[in-house]
Design a protein around this motif. Structure first.
Motif, PDB file in Angstrom:
ATOM      1  N   ILE A 173      23.652  32.396  21.588  1.00  0.00           N
ATOM      2  CA  ILE A 173      24.764  32.236  20.651  1.00  0.00           C
ATOM      3  C   ILE A 173      25.317  33.588  20.231  1.00  0.00           C
ATOM      4  O   ILE A 173      26.517  33.777  20.081  1.00  0.00           O
ATOM      5  CB  ILE A 173      24.302  31.425  19.417  1.00  0.00           C
ATOM      6  N   HIS A 174      24.440  34.562  20.071  1.00  0.00           N
ATOM      7  CA  HIS A 174      24.881  35.895  19.664  1.00  0.00           C
ATOM      8  C   HIS A 174      25.504  36.665  20.829  1.00  0.00           C
ATOM      9  O   HIS A 174      26.058  37.737  20.621  1.00  0.00           O
ATOM     10  CB  HIS A 174      23.712  36.682  19.087  1.00  0.00           C
ATOM     11  N   GLU A 175      25.397  36.133  22.049  1.00  0.00           N
ATOM     12  CA  GLU A 175      25.975  36.819  23.195  1.00  0.00           C
ATOM     13  C   GLU A 175      27.475  36.590  23.318  1.00  0.00           C
ATOM     14  O   GLU A 175      28.128  37.184  24.147  1.00  0.00           O
ATOM     15  CB  GLU A 175      25.293  36.342  24.484  1.00  0.00           C
ATOM     16  N   LEU A 176      28.021  35.697  22.503  1.00  0.00           N
ATOM     17  CA  LEU A 176      29.447  35.421  22.581  1.00  0.00           C
ATOM     18  C   LEU A 176      30.261  36.683  22.263  1.00  0.00           C
ATOM     19  O   LEU A 176      30.139  37.249  21.185  1.00  0.00           O
ATOM     20  CB  LEU A 176      29.837  34.327  21.593  1.00  0.00           C
ATOM     21  N   PRO A 177      31.095  37.151  23.195  1.00  0.00           N
ATOM     22  CA  PRO A 177      31.883  38.358  22.925  1.00  0.00           C
ATOM     23  C   PRO A 177      33.051  38.058  21.996  1.00  0.00           C
ATOM     24  O   PRO A 177      33.611  36.966  22.004  1.00  0.00           O
ATOM     25  CB  PRO A 177      32.387  38.759  24.314  1.00  0.00           C
ATOM     26  N   GLU A 178      33.397  39.033  21.197  1.00  0.00           N
ATOM     27  CA  GLU A 178      34.575  38.912  20.343  1.00  0.00           C
ATOM     28  C   GLU A 178      35.761  39.553  21.046  1.00  0.00           C
ATOM     29  O   GLU A 178      35.657  40.653  21.572  1.00  0.00           O
ATOM     30  CB  GLU A 178      34.324  39.583  18.987  1.00  0.00           C
ATOM     31  N   ILE A 179      36.855  38.853  21.045  1.00  0.00           N
ATOM     32  CA  ILE A 179      38.045  39.333  21.743  1.00  0.00           C
ATOM     33  C   ILE A 179      39.090  39.755  20.724  1.00  0.00           C
ATOM     34  O   ILE A 179      39.456  38.983  19.841  1.00  0.00           O
ATOM     35  CB  ILE A 179      38.608  38.246  22.669  1.00  0.00           C
ATOM     36  N   TYR A 180      39.531  40.991  20.841  1.00  0.00           N
ATOM     37  CA  TYR A 180      40.556  41.519  19.951  1.00  0.00           C
ATOM     38  C   TYR A 180      41.761  41.942  20.787  1.00  0.00           C
ATOM     39  O   TYR A 180      41.626  42.324  21.953  1.00  0.00           O
ATOM     40  CB  TYR A 180      40.028  42.731  19.176  1.00  0.00           C
ATOM     41  N   PRO A 181      42.950  41.885  20.221  1.00  0.00           N
ATOM     42  CA  PRO A 181      44.121  42.376  20.944  1.00  0.00           C
ATOM     43  C   PRO A 181      43.966  43.853  21.306  1.00  0.00           C
ATOM     44  O   PRO A 181      43.423  44.642  20.531  1.00  0.00           O
ATOM     45  CB  PRO A 181      45.267  42.158  19.939  1.00  0.00           C
ATOM     46  N   GLN A 182      44.413  44.210  22.485  1.00  0.00           N
ATOM     47  CA  GLN A 182      44.287  45.567  22.991  1.00  0.00           C
ATOM     48  C   GLN A 182      45.671  46.162  23.234  1.00  0.00           C
ATOM     49  O   GLN A 182      46.518  45.542  23.884  1.00  0.00           O
ATOM     50  CB  GLN A 182      43.491  45.589  24.297  1.00  0.00           C
ATOM     51  N   GLU A 183      45.907  47.354  22.689  1.00  0.00           N
ATOM     52  CA  GLU A 183      47.153  48.057  22.953  1.00  0.00           C
ATOM     53  C   GLU A 183      47.015  48.824  24.271  1.00  0.00           C
ATOM     54  O   GLU A 183      46.089  49.605  24.455  1.00  0.00           O
ATOM     55  CB  GLU A 183      47.471  49.027  21.814  1.00  0.00           C
ATOM     56  N   VAL A 184      47.933  48.581  25.185  1.00  0.00           N
ATOM     57  CA  VAL A 184      47.898  49.220  26.490  1.00  0.00           C
ATOM     58  C   VAL A 184      49.289  49.731  26.846  1.00  0.00           C
ATOM     59  O   VAL A 184      50.283  49.387  26.199  1.00  0.00           O
ATOM     60  CB  VAL A 184      47.416  48.242  27.590  1.00  0.00           C
ATOM     61  N   ILE A 185      49.339  50.565  27.865  1.00  0.00           N
ATOM     62  CA  ILE A 185      50.591  51.021  28.444  1.00  0.00           C
ATOM     63  C   ILE A 185      50.705  50.417  29.841  1.00  0.00           C
ATOM     64  O   ILE A 185      49.814  50.596  30.676  1.00  0.00           O
ATOM     65  CB  ILE A 185      50.663  52.554  28.527  1.00  0.00           C
ATOM     66  N   VAL A 186      51.782  49.681  30.084  1.00  0.00           N
ATOM     67  CA  VAL A 186      52.026  49.086  31.394  1.00  0.00           C
ATOM     68  C   VAL A 186      52.925  50.029  32.179  1.00  0.00           C
ATOM     69  O   VAL A 186      54.059  50.290  31.791  1.00  0.00           O
ATOM     70  CB  VAL A 186      52.677  47.700  31.265  1.00  0.00           C
ATOM     71  N   ARG A 187      52.394  50.560  33.265  1.00  0.00           N
ATOM     72  CA  ARG A 187      53.158  51.489  34.101  1.00  0.00           C
ATOM     73  C   ARG A 187      53.528  50.777  35.397  1.00  0.00           C
ATOM     74  O   ARG A 187      52.660  50.268  36.108  1.00  0.00           O
ATOM     75  CB  ARG A 187      52.340  52.744  34.386  1.00  0.00           C
ATOM     76  N   VAL A 188      54.825  50.745  35.713  1.00  0.00           N
ATOM     77  CA  VAL A 188      55.326  50.037  36.887  1.00  0.00           C
ATOM     78  C   VAL A 188      56.085  51.022  37.774  1.00  0.00           C
ATOM     79  O   VAL A 188      57.023  51.678  37.320  1.00  0.00           O
ATOM     80  CB  VAL A 188      56.255  48.873  36.482  1.00  0.00           C
ATOM     81  N   TYR A 189      55.656  51.111  39.030  1.00  0.00           N
ATOM     82  CA  TYR A 189      56.367  51.927  40.012  1.00  0.00           C
ATOM     83  C   TYR A 189      57.287  51.025  40.834  1.00  0.00           C
ATOM     84  O   TYR A 189      56.839  50.047  41.427  1.00  0.00           O
ATOM     85  CB  TYR A 189      55.378  52.631  40.945  1.00  0.00           C
ATOM     86  N   ILE A 190      58.566  51.347  40.866  1.00  0.00           N
ATOM     87  CA  ILE A 190      59.534  50.627  41.692  1.00  0.00           C
ATOM     88  C   ILE A 190      59.911  51.546  42.840  1.00  0.00           C
ATOM     89  O   ILE A 190      60.613  52.547  42.642  1.00  0.00           O
ATOM     90  CB  ILE A 190      60.782  50.217  40.887  1.00  0.00           C
ATOM     91  N   VAL A 191      59.443  51.231  44.036  1.00  0.00           N
ATOM     92  CA  VAL A 191      59.644  52.120  45.178  1.00  0.00           C
ATOM     93  C   VAL A 191      60.984  51.851  45.853  1.00  0.00           C
ATOM     94  O   VAL A 191      61.859  52.700  45.885  1.00  0.00           O
ATOM     95  CB  VAL A 191      58.482  51.966  46.185  1.00  0.00           C
ATOM     96  N   LYS A 192      61.145  50.641  46.395  1.00  0.00           N
ATOM     97  CA  LYS A 192      62.391  50.355  47.111  1.00  0.00           C
ATOM     98  C   LYS A 192      62.610  48.845  47.196  1.00  0.00           C
ATOM     99  O   LYS A 192      61.702  48.044  46.955  1.00  0.00           O
ATOM    100  CB  LYS A 192      62.361  50.946  48.518  1.00  0.00           C
ATOM    101  N   GLY A 193      63.825  48.450  47.540  1.00  0.00           N
ATOM    102  CA  GLY A 193      64.162  47.057  47.780  1.00  0.00           C
ATOM    103  C   GLY A 193      64.384  46.834  49.259  1.00  0.00           C
ATOM    104  O   GLY A 193      64.838  47.741  49.973  1.00  0.00           O
ATOM    105  N   ILE A 194      64.074  45.629  49.736  1.00  0.00           N
ATOM    106  CA  ILE A 194      64.181  45.328  51.156  1.00  0.00           C
ATOM    107  C   ILE A 194      65.032  44.071  51.331  1.00  0.00           C
ATOM    108  O   ILE A 194      64.718  43.016  50.772  1.00  0.00           O
ATOM    109  CB  ILE A 194      62.789  45.117  51.789  1.00  0.00           C
ATOM    110  N   ASP A 195      66.117  44.206  52.074  1.00  0.00           N
ATOM    111  CA  ASP A 195      67.006  43.083  52.419  1.00  0.00           C
ATOM    112  C   ASP A 195      67.441  42.306  51.180  1.00  0.00           C
ATOM    113  O   ASP A 195      67.296  41.083  51.093  1.00  0.00           O
ATOM    114  CB  ASP A 195      66.319  42.138  53.415  1.00  0.00           C
ATOM    115  N   LEU A 196      68.013  43.013  50.214  1.00  0.00           N
ATOM    116  CA  LEU A 196      68.514  42.350  49.025  1.00  0.00           C
ATOM    117  C   LEU A 196      69.738  41.506  49.355  1.00  0.00           C
ATOM    118  O   LEU A 196      70.509  41.822  50.264  1.00  0.00           O
ATOM    119  CB  LEU A 196      68.875  43.391  47.953  1.00  0.00           C
ATOM    120  N   GLN A 197      69.909  40.434  48.608  1.00  0.00           N
ATOM    121  CA  GLN A 197      71.043  39.544  48.841  1.00  0.00           C
ATOM    122  C   GLN A 197      72.342  40.219  48.396  1.00  0.00           C
ATOM    123  O   GLN A 197      72.409  40.830  47.335  1.00  0.00           O
ATOM    124  CB  GLN A 197      70.840  38.244  48.074  1.00  0.00           C
TER     125      GLN A 197
END
Length: 260
Positions: A173-197
């Motif tokens: 019962i004591h092994e239950l982890p507590e979950i708290y909101p986490q502040e993170v940075i989302v980094r997204v690399y946009i390289v190229k587009g292929i055959d766009l409409q």
């Protein structure tokens, strides 16, 4: 329509038979709370077999949720990619060195010094990483009775969670982890587009990228690329996020229009 429940872990102690065939089903019900205390049923899921969810310790099942929302930084991309002090290689050299037919664009000396490469996948990432469902499982919700296939057209919604069935002791019962909101940075690399409409009358497009994380939006409209259906964007976006609340990342390729 896409709620994040504030209390991530629910526990229920019950007496179950040793043989799974005699176990009662677990029913998941989702209700909608409306005015004057009215709570209509949105959908249900009945889990008739618990064998696939049996664990030795409860932390084996729900502990993954805690690991899922903790940020992990493997490498600071702002640092020099090579340890060679005589050369400074940019990220594009690492990318082009990893793609067949693009090695002629790599900076001189990058390949000779055996620098790191990226892993480039030719198919959808959901196929490579088992649908990204190694920690939580998707349960289809239905109205009425009967077994239904996942992602069926008759599903009224989906419930994502991790279910664990184990023997409960005072220690577990004591092994239950507590979950708290986490502040993170989302980094997204946009390289190229292929055959766009093509979206313009002339049969081409003026693409740019928009990235959305939760309610935060970053649009790169000012840097649109003129008349390209295979554009090379070469952009990186960084957005703050609070997990698990900002649980959706949306990348859109838009067409620039001077009139709107």
């Amino acid at each position: 329509n896409n709620p994040i429940f504030p209390h991530a872990i629910l526990t229920l102690q019950v007496d179950l038979p040793v043989e799974d065939i005699y176990s009662p089903p677990i029913n998941i019900h989702v209700f909608d709370r409306r005015l004057f205390g009215y709570t209509p049923l949105v959908g249900s899921k009945s889990i008739t077999s618990l064998k696939d969810y049996e664990k030795k310790h409860i932390s084996e099942g729900v502990g993954g949720l805690q690991r899922l929302i903790k940020p992990v930084i493997t490498q600071d991309v702002s640092q020099i990619l090579s340890t060679d002090t005589d050369h400074t290689y940019d990220w594009w050299s690492k990318y082009y060195a990893s793609v067949e037919g693009e090695k002629n664009k790599v900076q001189e000396g990058y390949l000779e010094n055996s620098n790191d490469k990226l892993i480039v996948y030719s198919q959808e990432l959901e196929e490579v990483f088992n649908g990204f469902s190694d920690v939580v499982k998707t349960f289809s919700l239905f109205k009425g009775k009967g077994e239904q296939e996942s992602y069926s057209s008759s599903a009224v919604g989906y419930f994502k969670g991790a279910l664990t069935v184990c023997e409960v002791t005072d220690e577990s019962i004591h092994e239950l982890p507590e979950i708290y909101p986490q502040e993170v940075i989302v980094r997204v690399y946009i390289v190229k587009g292929i055959d766009l409409q093509a979206r313009d009358i002339g049969g081409s497009a003026d693409p740019y990228v928009k990235v959305v994380v939760g309610k935060k939006v970053m649009s790169d409209k000012i840097n649109f690329i003129v008349d390209k259906q295979n554009p090379v964007f070469g952009r990186v976006f960084e957005l703050p996020a609070l997990l698990p609340y900002d649980n959706r990342l949306t990348i859109s390729v838009m067409d620039h229009d001077y009139l709107s």
